[in-house]
Structure formats: structure tokens, C-alpha cells
Scaffold this active site. Structure first.
Site, mmCIF file in Angstrom:
data_model
loop_
_atom_site.group_PDB
_atom_site.id
_atom_site.type_symbol
_atom_site.label_atom_id
_atom_site.label_comp_id
_atom_site.label_asym_id
_atom_site.label_seq_id
_atom_site.Cartn_x
_atom_site.Cartn_y
_atom_site.Cartn_z
ATOM 1 N N ARG A 1 55.587 24.433 -64.389
ATOM 2 C CA ARG A 1 54.524 24.224 -63.648
ATOM 3 C C ARG A 1 53.250 24.335 -64.602
ATOM 4 N NH1 ARG A 1 50.702 27.403 -61.792
ATOM 5 N NH2 ARG A 1 51.767 29.327 -62.124
ATOM 6 N N VAL A 2 52.370 23.299 -64.368
ATOM 7 C CA VAL A 2 51.023 23.582 -64.835
ATOM 8 C C VAL A 2 49.988 23.140 -63.924
ATOM 9 C CG1 VAL A 2 51.749 22.789 -67.305
ATOM 10 C CG2 VAL A 2 51.041 20.874 -65.196
ATOM 11 N N SER A 3 48.778 24.273 -64.198
ATOM 12 C CA SER A 3 48.003 24.236 -63.061
ATOM 13 C C SER A 3 46.999 23.365 -62.981
ATOM 14 C CB SER A 3 47.069 25.567 -63.142
ATOM 15 O OG SER A 3 48.077 26.843 -63.197
ATOM 16 N N THR A 4 46.537 22.588 -63.900
ATOM 17 C CA THR A 4 45.479 21.651 -64.067
ATOM 18 C C THR A 4 45.707 20.148 -64.564
ATOM 19 O OG1 THR A 4 44.434 22.549 -66.210
ATOM 20 C CG2 THR A 4 43.735 23.461 -64.269
ATOM 21 N N GLN B 1 46.163 20.388 -68.558
ATOM 22 C CA GLN B 1 47.277 20.938 -69.102
ATOM 23 C C GLN B 1 48.274 20.009 -69.314
ATOM 24 O OE1 GLN B 1 48.045 24.467 -66.418
ATOM 25 N NE2 GLN B 1 46.736 25.959 -67.821
#
Length: 189
Positions: free
Chosen positions: A8-11, A14
Site C-alpha cells: 500500500r502506498v499513501s500518495t 509514492q
């Protein structure tokens, strides 16, 4: 027996490459690595849902993440997810923290995390109760403020009794609903 990866990447800035590379190096099939591009606080995680659907209970499958914070929104949420995996007899691995529930040490480590999560919830509950008790001791009441003051309630009684105004008219003068007016007159607000 399959190793299913989740990243999972938040933005948007990323890049999941670091996580995906680590998952592949750990033995995950690149076609079975599911990636969410979503903030950690979000409750909707479509890629995690797809990974969960692919995991086969009681067949030795393992869900692998790069780091614990990639899976759970909070420690309590993480404990909930891993407990569900354990109930379905699906193993869990976190590469950065070296947690592997297939081993006794990994299960112990995870149970320690679970105990800390429960301890944290208990502390929050105790602090909240202490704060409410302290506020009440100082004369403060929690909840929504009253819609009408004692003076306004007395004014409403007077208008209905002496001026023969209807409840609808009095509520309009006081700028509240009829239901609020009735509750206040009956002592509920």
C-alpha cells in the site's frame, strides 16, 4: 501453498516498487501481489479485498507485507486482520519486523502486539472515563447543549398560558421545532 503479497502506498508521489521488490524477493509470485494506492486511514481497500479473496483457508497460504503499517490502519485494526487470518488458518508475514506466524516466535511476537493493542485501548478508555468524571466534578455536563434556556422555557409557558399562543407559534418565536419545544416544556431539554 501460495505466498500472496500486499502493498500500500499513501500518495500518488509514492512508488510501490520498493515494497513489490521486497515481496518478490521474499518469494511472492509477482502476479499475486496486490497494491492499493490509498491513504492508511481509508476503510476501503480494494486490492486488499482481492488478496483476501484469493487466499485459500486451510491450504497453507501466507499473506506477506513489507511492513506492518502497510496492512493495518491502527494497531487494533492490524490485530483484527491478523486474528481473522489465523482463524482461517492463513499465515502472516511482515518482512521488516521479521514476524512470521508460521513459527512459534512469530506467533509470540504477534500476540505481544495484540496485548499492547488491548492495553492501549484500556488506557484510552480509562483516560476518557477520568476526563468525564473530572468534568462532571467541575459541574460540566457532556453532550449537546440545551436548545432552550430556563428563561426561554418559562417564556414559552407564559406565552402559551397568558397569550393563548399555539405551540407552533411559540416554537416559531423561539426559533426551535415544535418537538424541541415540547421536550423542553416536559423537562427533557
Amino acid at each position: 501453498m501460495a505466498m500472496i503479497g500486499y502493498a500500500r502506498v499513501s500518495t500518488l508521489e509514492q512508488n510501490e516498487a520498493l515494497q513489490v521488490d521486497a515481496l518478490i524477493a521474499a518469494g511472492c509470485d509477482p502476479a499475486r501481489i496486490y497494491v492499493d494506492h490509498i491513504t492508511g486511514s481509508s476503510t476501503k481497500r480494494p486490492a486488499l479485498d482481492r488478496a483476501w479473496e484469493y487466499l485459500r483457508p486451510r491450504e497453507g497460504d501466507t499473506l506477506v507485507v513489507w511492513r506492518l503499517d502497510r496492512l493495518g490502519r491502527s494497531l487494533a485494526h492490524l490485530v483484527q486482520l491478523v486474528s481473522q487470518l489465523a482463524a482461517d488458518e492463513i499465515e502472516f508475514r511482515s518482512l521488516s519486523e521479521s514476524i512470521d506466524t508460521a513459527s512459534p516466535t512469530g506467533r509470540l511476537t504477534f500476540h505481544l502486539f495484540a496485548a499492547f493493542a488491548e492495553f492501549e485501548r484500556d488506557l484510552i478508555r480509562e483516560r476518557t472515563a477520568a476526563g468525564v468524571a473530572a468534568a462532571r466534578a467541575r459541574g460540566r455536563q457532556g453532550g449537546r447543549p440545551r436548545a432552550l434556556s430556563d428563561a426561554q422555557i418559562e417564556q414559552a409557558h407564559r406565552m402559551m398560558r397568558e397569550d393563548n399562543l399555539s405551540a407552533t407559534d411559540v416554537a416559531g418565536v423561539l426559533r426551535v421545532s415544535r418537538a424541541t419545544l415540547y421536550r423542553a416544556i416536559q423537562g427533557g431539554t
